[in-house]
Motif scaffolding. Structure first.
Motif, short mmCIF file in Angstrom:
data_model
loop_
_atom_site.label_atom_id
_atom_site.label_comp_id
_atom_site.label_asym_id
_atom_site.label_seq_id
_atom_site.Cartn_x
_atom_site.Cartn_y
_atom_site.Cartn_z
N GLU A 139 5.88 12.75 16.95
CA GLU A 139 4.57 13.19 17.44
C GLU A 139 3.75 13.78 16.29
O GLU A 139 2.55 13.53 16.18
CB GLU A 139 4.74 14.25 18.55
CG GLU A 139 5.28 13.69 19.86
CD GLU A 139 4.42 12.58 20.43
OE1 GLU A 139 3.17 12.70 20.37
OE2 GLU A 139 4.98 11.57 20.92
N LYS A 140 4.41 14.54 15.44
CA LYS A 140 3.73 15.17 14.31
C LYS A 140 3.17 14.08 13.37
O LYS A 140 2.03 14.15 12.93
CB LYS A 140 4.72 16.06 13.54
CG LYS A 140 4.03 17.11 12.73
CD LYS A 140 5.03 18.10 12.16
CE LYS A 140 4.42 18.67 10.88
NZ LYS A 140 5.38 19.04 9.89
N MET A 141 4.00 13.09 13.09
CA MET A 141 3.55 12.00 12.22
C MET A 141 2.36 11.27 12.86
O MET A 141 1.35 11.03 12.20
CB MET A 141 4.73 11.05 11.99
CG MET A 141 4.44 9.86 11.09
SD MET A 141 3.69 8.47 11.94
CE MET A 141 4.97 8.06 13.11
N THR A 152 0.79 -1.24 0.00
CA THR A 152 0.00 0.00 0.00
C THR A 152 0.82 1.29 0.00
O THR A 152 0.27 2.36 -0.24
CB THR A 152 -0.91 0.06 1.25
OG1 THR A 152 -0.06 0.06 2.42
CG2 THR A 152 -1.86 -1.13 1.32
N GLY A 153 2.12 1.21 0.32
CA GLY A 153 2.92 2.43 0.46
C GLY A 153 2.56 3.23 1.69
O GLY A 153 2.91 4.40 1.81
N ARG A 154 1.84 2.58 2.62
CA ARG A 154 1.37 3.28 3.82
C ARG A 154 1.83 2.55 5.08
O ARG A 154 1.91 1.32 5.10
CB ARG A 154 -0.17 3.31 3.81
CG ARG A 154 -0.74 4.36 2.88
CD ARG A 154 -2.11 3.99 2.35
NE ARG A 154 -3.18 3.75 3.31
CZ ARG A 154 -3.88 4.71 3.92
NH1 ARG A 154 -3.61 5.98 3.68
NH2 ARG A 154 -4.85 4.41 4.75
N LEU A 155 2.12 3.34 6.12
CA LEU A 155 2.46 2.72 7.39
C LEU A 155 1.32 1.77 7.78
O LEU A 155 0.14 2.13 7.67
CB LEU A 155 2.62 3.80 8.47
CG LEU A 155 3.86 4.68 8.33
CD1 LEU A 155 3.78 5.88 9.29
CD2 LEU A 155 5.14 3.89 8.60
N LYS A 176 -1.23 6.74 -12.02
CA LYS A 176 -1.61 7.77 -11.06
C LYS A 176 -1.47 7.24 -9.63
O LYS A 176 -1.88 6.12 -9.33
CB LYS A 176 -3.06 8.18 -11.32
CG LYS A 176 -3.28 9.64 -11.15
CD LYS A 176 -4.60 10.07 -11.75
CE LYS A 176 -5.07 11.33 -11.13
NZ LYS A 176 -5.65 11.31 -9.85
N ILE A 177 -0.90 8.07 -8.76
CA ILE A 177 -0.78 7.70 -7.35
C ILE A 177 -1.99 8.28 -6.62
O ILE A 177 -2.33 9.45 -6.85
CB ILE A 177 0.54 8.26 -6.77
CG1 ILE A 177 1.72 7.62 -7.51
CG2 ILE A 177 0.64 8.00 -5.27
CD1 ILE A 177 3.04 8.32 -7.32
N LYS A 225 -3.19 9.47 2.62
CA LYS A 225 -1.77 9.66 2.94
C LYS A 225 -0.97 8.46 2.44
O LYS A 225 -1.24 7.31 2.80
CB LYS A 225 -1.61 9.80 4.47
CG LYS A 225 -0.19 9.86 4.94
CD LYS A 225 0.52 11.15 4.60
CE LYS A 225 1.96 11.13 5.07
NZ LYS A 225 2.76 12.22 4.50
N ILE A 226 0.02 8.75 1.60
CA ILE A 226 0.98 7.72 1.19
C ILE A 226 2.29 8.07 1.90
O ILE A 226 2.76 9.20 1.82
CB ILE A 226 1.18 7.75 -0.35
CG1 ILE A 226 -0.13 7.49 -1.11
CG2 ILE A 226 2.27 6.75 -0.78
CD1 ILE A 226 -0.63 6.06 -1.12
#
Ligand code: MG
Length: 466
Positions: free
Chosen positions: A447-449, A89-92, A355-356, A361-362
């Motif tokens: 924290e921001k992430m 997925t390219g996602r955490l 297309k991404i 959020k990626i």
């Protein structure tokens, strides 16, 4: 006379510019094919080109020499299920509910899987006209509604979860000893072809060879189209078995035999690409899902000079052997910039002109410039999760360790530790007392992430059996 010459020169220059535009816009080039070869629990040190003295990997070494060997390439988790979800997925994995603080990975009694609202790299490439095939270990849900064929793959052949699952409950004793010595028949794992179980238990002596044959068949059958092949070996995750030609051949015992058979398999994939003249329009990527399984001692691999192993968020748990190969496309060399399996989706999508997804959020970066030109990697940070808990944060060369992540409940360290991974890749020398300001900065980044992560259902909890 002079006028005629000027016109000729003008025409020549025009043709030259047109040719250059066509060349650089990629219009003359056919779309690239993509092959991901993914191993299970192979350590950073388990290739001869990464310094292993008793495992011989000539095919991987040649790929590294002809392509790019990455020395700071990360999986996004230290265990199978979340690591694979990130690759797809390219996602955490916390964003898709595939990382959990309750269960380590999906099991045969799990009802969950990668949610259908996630967009996989297979779906993106399929949408761009690619033929898509998966061979090997999936581990993102084994019920029909979660199999690879529901997530963008045209075909699937493989064991849907880990090769040590479905163990015969009559076999009692120390689980580590069983993992090292028991025959394959005690693991009642299924082999699935598309939606159908074709063998159970799977004869694991020959599974690496059979995965390879399926992969080569997929390449041959799709040689006229653009294709994406995801070949995820079930080993060197224990239990370890090698076929006749490889058993007893390595100086490293059965673990080395298994890696050497996988190395042979890599060579077979490359040979198939060459045979059909596809090697100059294909990128092959090789990496592993997480670090070596240390508790199995010589039956687990080696992190090389890195600290830690599978299940942990020290470097050895998540930094992987990594090679990108693509003659004429991938610029050869050793890449020391940061990369991650999270980056595969944006990179391959970009190279395919696909297309991404923009509405979500990626976490991955497009590494295509690094692959094609050896440019600088856009990735500067890495977040290390133990289960669903943020346990360490890297930005550029510094890494702060907040939790000792072993398993799903990483224990908070009494004090954060700080390492300079350039000067100290083995994480031996804690610099915390010298640089409190760097620790603060890294924690702020974490924290921001975290503040951008929305809570979603934990896919690892629901069970089909109670
Ligand atoms: Mg694994």
């Amino acid at each position: 006379m002079l006028l005629v010459s000027i016109n000729r020169i003008k025409r020549f220059v025009f043709c030259l510019i047109s040719l250059l535009i066509v060349e650089f816009s990629g219009l003359t080039k056919e779309p690239l094919n993509f092959v991901i070869i993914f191993t299970d629990d192979q350590g950073y040190g388990d290739m001869s080109c990464n310094g292993h003295p008793t495992i011989h990997t000539p095919n991987l070494d040649q790929m590294a020499y002809q392509g790019q060997k990455w020395t700071q390439f990360y999986s996004a988790a230290a265990v199978c299920t979340p690591s694979r979800a990130a690759l797809m997925t390219g996602r955490l994995p916390v964003r898709s509910g595939m990382a959990s603080s309750k269960r380590v990975v999906l099991f045969p009694d799990s009802a969950g899987g990668l949610p259908q609202n996630e967009i996989t790299i297979a779906e993106i490439l399929k949408g761009a006209g690619y033929k898509t095939g998966m061979v090997g270990k999936w581990h993102m849900g084994h019920l029909p509604q979660h199999l690879p064929t529901t997530q963008g793959f045209d075909s699937y052949y493989g064991i849907p979860y880990s090769n040590d699952m479905d163990r015969d409950s009559n076999v009692k004793g120390d689980w580590v000893e069983i993992g090292k010595t028991a025959p394959w028949s005690i693991y009642q794992v299924p082999l699935i072809k598309n939606g159908t179980v074709v063998e159970r238990p799977v004869n694991q002596n020959t599974i690496t060879r059979r995965y390879t044959e399926e992969a080569v068949k997929f390449i041959t059958n799709n040689k006229e189209s653009s294709f994406f092949l995801y070949l995820a070996h079930s080993m060197p995750h224990i239990p370890l078995y090698a076929s006749k030609n490889f058993k007893g051949k390595s100086l490293n015992g059965i673990y080395g035999d298994v890696i050497q058979e996988i190395d042979w398999s890599v060579g077979e994939v490359v040979n198939a690409l060459k045979k059909h003249d596809l090697h100059k329009k294909t990128i092959v990527m090789f990496t592993s899902d997480n670090g070596p399984w240390e508790v199995f001692k010589t039956h687990g691999g080696s992190s090389g000079l890195l600290r830690g192993a599978k299940g942990g968020t020290r470097e050895g748990g998540m930094r992987e052997p990594a090679i990108f190969w693509g003659p004429g496309n991938v610029k050869p060399g050793v890449v020391q910039g940061l990369g991650s399996t999270l980056d595969v989706l944006p990179t391959f999508a970009s190279l395919a002109g696909a297309k991404i997804p923009e509405e979500r959020k990626i976490d991955g970066y497009d590494l295509s410039e690094v692959l094609l030109t050896q440019g600088n990697s856009p990735r500067k940070e890495m977040y290390y999760f133990g289960g669903a808990k943020l346990s360490a944060i890297r930005f550029e060369n510094y890494k702060v360790q907040l939790r000792e992540a072993n398993g799903i409940n990483p224990k908070k360290l009494t004090k954060p530790e700080l390492y300079h991974l350039g000067e100290d890749p083995s994480e031996k020398y804690n610099l915390a007392s010298k640089h409190p300001e760097i620790i603060k900065d890294l924690i702020n980044r974490g924290e921001k992430m975290k503040s951008g992560i929305k809570e979603v259902p934990d896919q690892l909890i629901p069970k089909t059996l109670n």
